[in-house]
Write a protein that holds these residues in place. Structure first.
Motif, PDB file in Angstrom:
ATOM      1  N   LYS A   1       0.624  -3.506  -9.669  1.00 30.66           N
ATOM      2  CA  LYS A   1      -0.844  -3.723 -10.171  1.00 30.66           C
ATOM      3  C   LYS A   1      -1.623  -2.182  -9.896  1.00 30.66           C
ATOM      4  CE  LYS A   1      -4.907  -6.138 -11.225  1.00 30.66           C
ATOM      5  NZ  LYS A   1      -5.225  -6.682 -12.401  1.00 30.66           N
ATOM      6  N   THR A   2      -1.282  -1.744  -9.002  1.00 35.35           N
ATOM      7  CA  THR A   2      -1.929  -0.406  -8.725  1.00 35.35           C
ATOM      8  C   THR A   2      -1.320   0.555  -9.771  1.00 35.35           C
ATOM      9  OG1 THR A   2      -1.631  -0.598  -6.308  1.00 35.35           O
ATOM     10  CG2 THR A   2      -1.909   1.675  -6.965  1.00 35.35           C
TER      11      THR A   2
ATOM     12  N   GLU B   1      -3.444  -0.127 -12.749  1.00 37.60           N
ATOM     13  CA  GLU B   1      -5.103   0.182 -12.768  1.00 37.60           C
ATOM     14  C   GLU B   1      -4.916   2.156 -12.656  1.00 37.60           C
ATOM     15  OE1 GLU B   1      -7.364  -1.128 -12.813  1.00 37.60           O
ATOM     16  OE2 GLU B   1      -6.914  -3.131 -12.553  1.00 37.60           O
ATOM     17  N   CYS B   2      -3.872   2.501 -12.121  1.00 35.30           N
ATOM     18  CA  CYS B   2      -3.968   3.972 -12.118  1.00 35.30           C
ATOM     19  C   CYS B   2      -3.559   4.529 -13.479  1.00 35.30           C
ATOM     20  CB  CYS B   2      -2.885   4.650 -11.232  1.00 35.30           C
ATOM     21  SG  CYS B   2      -3.275   4.267  -9.648  1.00 35.30           S
TER      22      CYS B   2
ATOM     23  N   ARG C   1       0.506   5.805  -6.939  1.00 32.70           N
ATOM     24  CA  ARG C   1      -0.856   6.370  -7.572  1.00 32.70           C
ATOM     25  C   ARG C   1      -0.861   7.746  -7.655  1.00 32.70           C
ATOM     26  NH1 ARG C   1      -5.994   5.041  -3.891  1.00 32.70           N
ATOM     27  NH2 ARG C   1      -6.273   3.448  -5.372  1.00 32.70           N
TER      28      ARG C   1
ATOM     29  N   ARG D   1      -4.533   3.164 -16.322  1.00 33.56           N
ATOM     30  CA  ARG D   1      -5.712   2.876 -17.163  1.00 33.56           C
ATOM     31  C   ARG D   1      -6.736   4.069 -16.981  1.00 33.56           C
ATOM     32  NH1 ARG D   1      -7.136  -3.515 -16.817  1.00 33.56           N
ATOM     33  NH2 ARG D   1      -5.679  -4.212 -18.321  1.00 33.56           N
ATOM     34  N   LEU D   2      -6.359   4.872 -15.871  1.00 37.88           N
ATOM     35  CA  LEU D   2      -7.467   5.618 -15.677  1.00 37.88           C
ATOM     36  C   LEU D   2      -6.752   7.194 -16.111  1.00 37.88           C
ATOM     37  CD1 LEU D   2      -8.366   4.901 -11.964  1.00 37.88           C
ATOM     38  CD2 LEU D   2      -9.756   4.951 -13.954  1.00 37.88           C
ATOM     39  N   ARG D   3      -5.935   7.171 -16.750  1.00 35.48           N
ATOM     40  CA  ARG D   3      -5.339   8.425 -17.320  1.00 35.48           C
ATOM     41  C   ARG D   3      -5.213   8.502 -18.829  1.00 35.48           C
ATOM     42  NH1 ARG D   3      -5.277  12.467 -13.742  1.00 35.48           N
ATOM     43  NH2 ARG D   3      -3.573  13.380 -15.220  1.00 35.48           N
TER      44      ARG D   3
ATOM     45  N   ILE E   1       1.408  -6.282  -5.762  1.00 33.90           N
ATOM     46  CA  ILE E   1       0.590  -4.903  -5.132  1.00 33.90           C
ATOM     47  C   ILE E   1       0.978  -3.638  -6.038  1.00 33.90           C
ATOM     48  CG2 ILE E   1      -0.346  -3.767  -3.237  1.00 33.90           C
ATOM     49  CD1 ILE E   1      -0.428  -6.377  -1.604  1.00 33.90           C
TER      50      ILE E   1
ATOM     51  N   LEU F   1       0.826  -1.328  -0.135  1.00 29.10           N
ATOM     52  CA  LEU F   1      -0.070   0.071  -0.088  1.00 29.10           C
ATOM     53  C   LEU F   1       0.961   1.161  -0.006  1.00 29.10           C
ATOM     54  CD1 LEU F   1      -2.818   1.412   0.157  1.00 29.10           C
ATOM     55  CD2 LEU F   1      -2.534   1.195   2.732  1.00 29.10           C
TER      56      LEU F   1
END
Lengths: 741, 388
Positions: A668-669, A672-673, A552, A675-677, A665, A545
């Protein structure tokens, strides 16, 4: 001999046969011999003959003298007869005389007898008359027993003649005196200073004075009770005294008095030698016994309460010295056991054992609390020391510090438990009277020490460790989680077993009743392992995390559409690698390296040194990357063949597995991040540089570098998809940038 | 449609927007919005499941305005949808916009030919109903959703604001209400949703790990309740129990799905961690609220039972049992217990959304990023356990 005597040839024999003898003689002997024989026989015959003559002569003389004597006697007797007659006459006269005398003296004699009777009567009367005075005197002088003796002496007479006026006076006098005596005795009986012996005496006397036994019993007991109560209140006042002293005072004061009371009571009321009426006695006995029983029970109860309270108080303060406590308890118990001989019906030793047990139980409980507190303290210490060096040096010594902390944590805990066990062992010393009782052993050793204390503490450890997983938020430093996880693991591998076997050995616990009662070490180990696993998973998540947040933020806050052409690796990526390296050294301090997967099917690569393999790999990867443009096919094919990656999965107890978990972890974060940009060309290229940089440095931490490869691939692939103008950089440029950065 | 095999529909673009056509109660129909940075190529697919044959019929419409991030269907008009989309401005900058569209559906069946058309340019475009003016409120439009019962109202979540629109006026949406979350560190909403209970007087938003409900009845809206730290990381999605007020489900980046009684926000009523990565979407079944779907970036969809806090209480079933005790003593009814009922792993990429069908209570669709739409059914055993 018989033959010779019966031989007919023996001339002196009884069966001598002259013919046969002659015959034989004639046959056997020569003439000369016969002649000699004849001559001999003749000589013998002559000798015999002359002997006979002398004998006859002598006897004749004797006979004559005898005859003379007889004649003389005849005349003597006649004379004697006369004298006898005379004697008879004289005797007769004497008799008549004596008769005459006794006749004359008879009157006088009777009178004398009468007089002597009167004398003794008078003497007794005198005793009686003097009795009141004498009693008074003895009373005044304090010879109570003498007085009682006297009174009892006179009592019967007084009773008998009580209806006569004069005696009545005496009797009433005596009775008043005796009343007084009784009063005095009772006073003595009641007086507080009276010793038990005096008491016994007075009671004895009172009993002799026919006082009702049951009321005496009651009174005696009541008095004894007040006395004992005083002792008890005294004891109660001594609560602050040293516990051994307290028990000693209790034993010597209260208990011995109680024993004395009971002993004298038994002597006085139960084992009395004079039994008037058996039935009455039995009745009395039963009453007396029940009274005594109640009395003893009541007082012992009180005493037990006191001791119990005192023991509780001793332990209440916390750090009670077990040795002292045990010694005190032992004295207490020993004394009680001694008392048991006195009371057959109630087992005070048992109650005593219960008190001891309670004390033991409390001691265990208390020790458990100390252990817990100690553990918590150690944890806080560990926390502090974890926090402290971080301020001074970011890494470096922290790894060796961790393992030191771990050993100190484990050792301190184990030693503390051992210390406590040793302390408690004094409860089981073979010299102790209660130490060998099976009841005590079973409850104390098995229930209290093993199950409540040791197993309880181990469970507490597990629960505490688990508590760190549940608290969810990042309150606890990750290193602590790691440390605790390793601690649980250490406990699982050795300490649990060691502690349990040590306990079993020290306290002689053997599991012969089957496994029902005792918690097996397997059970504890399992939960320990589960806790270790949970903590480790939590650690991985926390660290993951931490890195994730960094990644992130770095992706979310940047304006990827308006970024310049990448010249360096972004600082955050270096930071990520640094952090992971720090985690690596942290984990490496505690956990083994672990198994790495084979790098690829190409076995020859494994023979190369790490840098070479990396090189090959890198070029392999880089050449593949640009073709990504029409790549979803490639990715999909790769996905088909690669296993699904579980991100928040359980990790193994090894460094690479832990690191793999964290990196999974994080990446993977990242994915995902991304992919959001939406990215511009330069944004994409920056991602390309970043992923390449990560590829360069992360592979060494993980079990299977294909995993890192795959994830970074995904990231870059996704970035390509999210790019408005997807043009990748030349791999060589990327390499240069990365090596420069 | 007797077998439970999943039906897979592949899109040629990546996609993360999925909605069920709420106003349609007969056909199992799902809407999918694609995400392509070739902005004009984006499409909205209407996928209908033929329950008889198990076949799919699809209509594709052009959503040329940009890539669809979220998609919502009107509850009252089957042809209306709302999208949030990413588009490019003149300065080559991305910006998020939101609009209401109408599907050019005239009559069922007459559009089959349209869907057959090949090529991007031949696709029918969606008809723009109205553009929502979000730019004056912020940049990042997270979601636009319709009022659960009143089709003339919609809400958009923008940055740290939410705006309630009145759509009655045709091509201009009027702002009816708006709420702002102020706080340090520039809080931003991640998502928002109407609370279907209490006459839809609450709008619920999520920011970071917190969930906040806003009371719309007062004129400056104010928080009705909050669930602080519902998740220790981002809250990705939330949903309300349709049949039981006060019950809400949330999911987030910590991999947990949590179920709350919002009257007790300190502790979840049920918490589950069945996924191995972030949970992106959580949905209550509209009819049987013990069934909950979650989708996650571990590329799995999980069907979970939360029977213990469902509106069909176990005690009620026990009562029934007692009444029937004489007649059926030997067949105690099996209860649905809390736990995972089924795991669907037909996806190979992150599954960002999952939706129940509004027509068939047992059918649902899930959409993964690689453009794979999977239509699945509740396992028959579980279905019977609920029905019987």
């Amino acid at each position: 001999m018989g033959e010779s005597t019966s031989s007919p040839y023996d001339i002196n024999g009884q069966h001598f046969n002259p013919d046969m003898y002659l015959h034989k003689l004639l046959k056997d002997c020569s003439l000369e011999q016969v002649m000699d024989q004849q001559g001999e026989i003749i000589r013998d015959t002559q000798a015999l003959h002359s002997d006979m003559q002398t004998l006859v002569y002598e006897n004749y003389n004797k006979f004559i003298s005898a005859t003379d004597t007889i004649r003389k006697m005849k005349s003597d007797f006649k004379k004697m007869e006369d004298e006898m007659d005379l004697l008879a006459a004289n005797m007769e006269s004497i008799t008549s005389f004596s008769e005459q005398i006794s006749c004359t003296l008879q009157d006088t004699r009777q009178q004398i007898t009468k007089l002597s009777g009167v004398h003794s009567l008078l003497k007794r009367l005198q005793f009686l008359f003097k009795l009141p005075g004498k009693l008074k005197v003895t009373l005044q002088e304090g010879h109570y027993s003498q007085a009682v003796q006297d009174y009892i002496h006179a009592q019967r007479v007084l009773h008998q003649y009580g209806n006569m006026a004069s005696f009545q006076g005496i009797q009433s006098d005596c009775e008043t005196i005796v009343e007084e005596l009784k009063q005095k005795l009772r006073d003595q009986f009641k007086s507080k200073e009276a010793s038990a012996k005096e008491l016994a005496e007075s009671v004895d006397l009172l009993l002799q004075l026919q006082e009702p036994a049951d009321s005496l019993c009651a009174e005696f007991l009541a008095h004894a009770e007040t006395h004992l109560c005083e002792q008890l209140t005294l004891l109660e006042g001594l609560q602050d005294q040293d516990i051994i002293e307290f028990v000693d005072i209790g034993s010597s004061g209260f208990l011995s008095d109680l024993c004395l009371v009971v002993a004298s009571y038994n002597d006085m009321f139960i084992n009395r030698p004079h039994l008037h009426d058996i039935q009455q006695c039995d009745e009395l006995d039963s009453v007396a016994l029940s009274q005594l029983g109640n009395f003893v029970l009541r007082n012992m109860q009180h005493y037990f309460n006191l001791v119990g309270k005192r023991v509780e108080r001793e332990q209440e303060g916390g750090a009670g010295d077990t040795l002292v406590l045990v010694r005190a308890l032992d004295r207490f118990h020993r004394r009680l056991q001694a008392m048991n001989t006195l009371f057959s019906d109630t087992d005070f030793a048992r109650t005593g054992t219960e008190i001891v047990l309670r004390a033991g139980c409390r001691q265990c409980h208390f020790h458990l609390q100390t252990l817990k507190a100690h553990f918590t303290d150690t944890l806080t210490q560990v926390r502090h020391s974890l926090a402290a060096p971080k301020l001074i040096s970011q890494d470096g010594d922290s790894s060796s510090g961790l393992s030191e902390l771990l050993t100190s944590l484990v050792l301190a805990t184990v030693e503390k438990v051992k210390g406590v066990l040793q302390d408690l062992l004094s409860f089981c010393h073979p010299d102790l009277t209660f130490g060998l009782k099976p009841l005590f052993r079973e409850v104390f050793c098995v229930d209290n020490v093993r199950e409540d204390l040791v197993v309880g503490f181990l469970h507490y450890l597990t629960a505490t460790a688990r508590g760190f997983c549940d608290s969810g938020d990042s309150k606890s430093p990750p290193a602590l989680l790691l440390l605790l996880s390793k601690m649980c693991l250490e406990f699982e591998t050795s300490s649990v077993h060691y502690l349990l076997s040590q306990t079993d050995e020290w306290f002689n616990i053997d599991d012969r009743h089957g496994s029902g009662i005792l918690t097996s070490d397997v059970e504890i180990c399992t939960s320990m392992r589960a806790a270790a696993q949970g903590l480790l998973n939590h650690y991985v998540r926390m660290q993951g995390l931490g890195v994730s947040q960094m990644l992130r933020k770095s992706v979310e806050t940047r304006d990827w559409l308006h970024t310049i052409e990448p010249r360096t690796v972004r600082a955050v990526m270096k930071r990520v690698v640094e952090d992971i390296a720090a985690v690596d050294s942290q984990v490496g301090a505690l956990y083994e390296e672990g198994q790495r997967a084979e790098r690829s099917s190409d076995s020859s690569r494994r023979t190369h040194s790490a840098s070479v393999s990396r090189h090959i790999y890198r070029s392999n990867w880089s050449s593949y990357a640009p073709s990504q443009l029409d790549s979803s096919l490639v990715t999909n094919i790769q996905k088909l063949f690669s296993e699904r990656i579980e991100i928040f999965s359980s990790v193994e107890f090894s460094k690479v597995s832990i690191l793999t978990g964290i990196i999974k972890i994080s990446l993977k974060t990242f994915l995902e991040c991304v992919r959001l940009r939406t990215f511009s060309r330069y944004g994409l290229q920056q991602i390309q540089v970043d992923t390449h940089y990560l590829q360069l440095y992360l592979w060494r931490f993980v079990a299977d570098e294909n995993l890192v490869h795959f994830l970074l691939d995904e990231i870059l692939g996704s970035a390509v998809h999210r790019c408005l103008d997807p043009v990748l950089m030349e791999p060589s440029v990327v390499e240069i940038i990365c090596e420069r950065g | 449609m007797e077998d439970d095999t999943p039906i897979i529909y592949g899109l040629e673009f990546q996609a993360r927007a999925l909605a069920s056509q709420l106003a349609e109660s007969d056909a199992v129909r799902f809407l999918v919005g694609t995400q392509s940075l070739k902005l004009s190529h984006n499409q909205v697919h209407v996928v209908e499941l033929n329950e008889e044959t198990g076949g799919l019929s699809t209509h594709v419409f052009k959503h040329g305005a940009g890539e669809v991030w979220t998609l919502a269907a009107s509850p009252s008009n089957a042809t209306l949808i709302a999208t949030c989309y990413n588009t490019l401005t003149a300065e080559n900058t991305c910006c998020m916009q939101s609009a209401i569209w109408r599907l050019p559906l005239q009559v069922d069946g007459s559009l089959d030919e349209v869907s057959e058309c090949e090529g991007m340019n031949d696709l029918t475009s969606l008809e723009l109903v109205c553009q929502l003016d979000t730019e004056s409120h912020g940049q990042d439009v997270k979601v636009t959703c319709f009022h659960p019962s009143d089709g003339s109202k919609a809400a958009s979540v923008v940055d740290n604001k939410f705006i309630i629109w009145d759509l009655n006026l045709g091509d201009i949406a009027k702002v009816v209400q708006s709420g702002v979350l102020e706080g340090k560190g520039q809080p931003r909403f991640t998502t928002g949703k109407w609370n279907p209970h209490h006459g839809c007087s609450q709008f619920v938003t999520a920011n970071d790990g917190h969930v906040r409900s806003w009371d719309l009845r007062v004129s400056p809206v104010r928080p009705a309740w909050t669930v602080e730290n519902a998740h220790c990381q981002l809250v990705r999605d939330l949903d309300f129990n349709p049949n039981k007020q006060y019950y809400m489900a949330t999911c987030g980046d910590d991999g947990y799905s949590r179920f709350w009684d919002v009257r007790n926000p300190s502790e979840p009523a049920v918490a589950r961690a069945d996924h191995s990565h972030w949970v992106w979407s959580i949905r209550y079944n509209h009819f049987h609220d013990q069934l909950v779907l979650t989708s996650s970036s571990d590329s799995q969809v999980i069907l979970t039972s939360v029977a213990s806090i469902s509106s069909e209480p176990i005690s009620h079933m026990v009562d029934d049992d007692l009444n029937q005790g004489d007649t059926l003593p030997d067949t105690p009814k099996e209860k649905l217990v809390d736990g995972v009922l089924a795991t669907y792993d037909e996806h190979e990429d992150s599954v960002y959304s999952v939706e129940w069908s509004s027509a068939d209570p047992w059918t649902f669709a899930s959409l993964s990023y690689d453009g794979r739409l999977v239509i699945n059914k509740v396992p028959r055993a579980d279905k019977y356990m609920i029905l019987l």
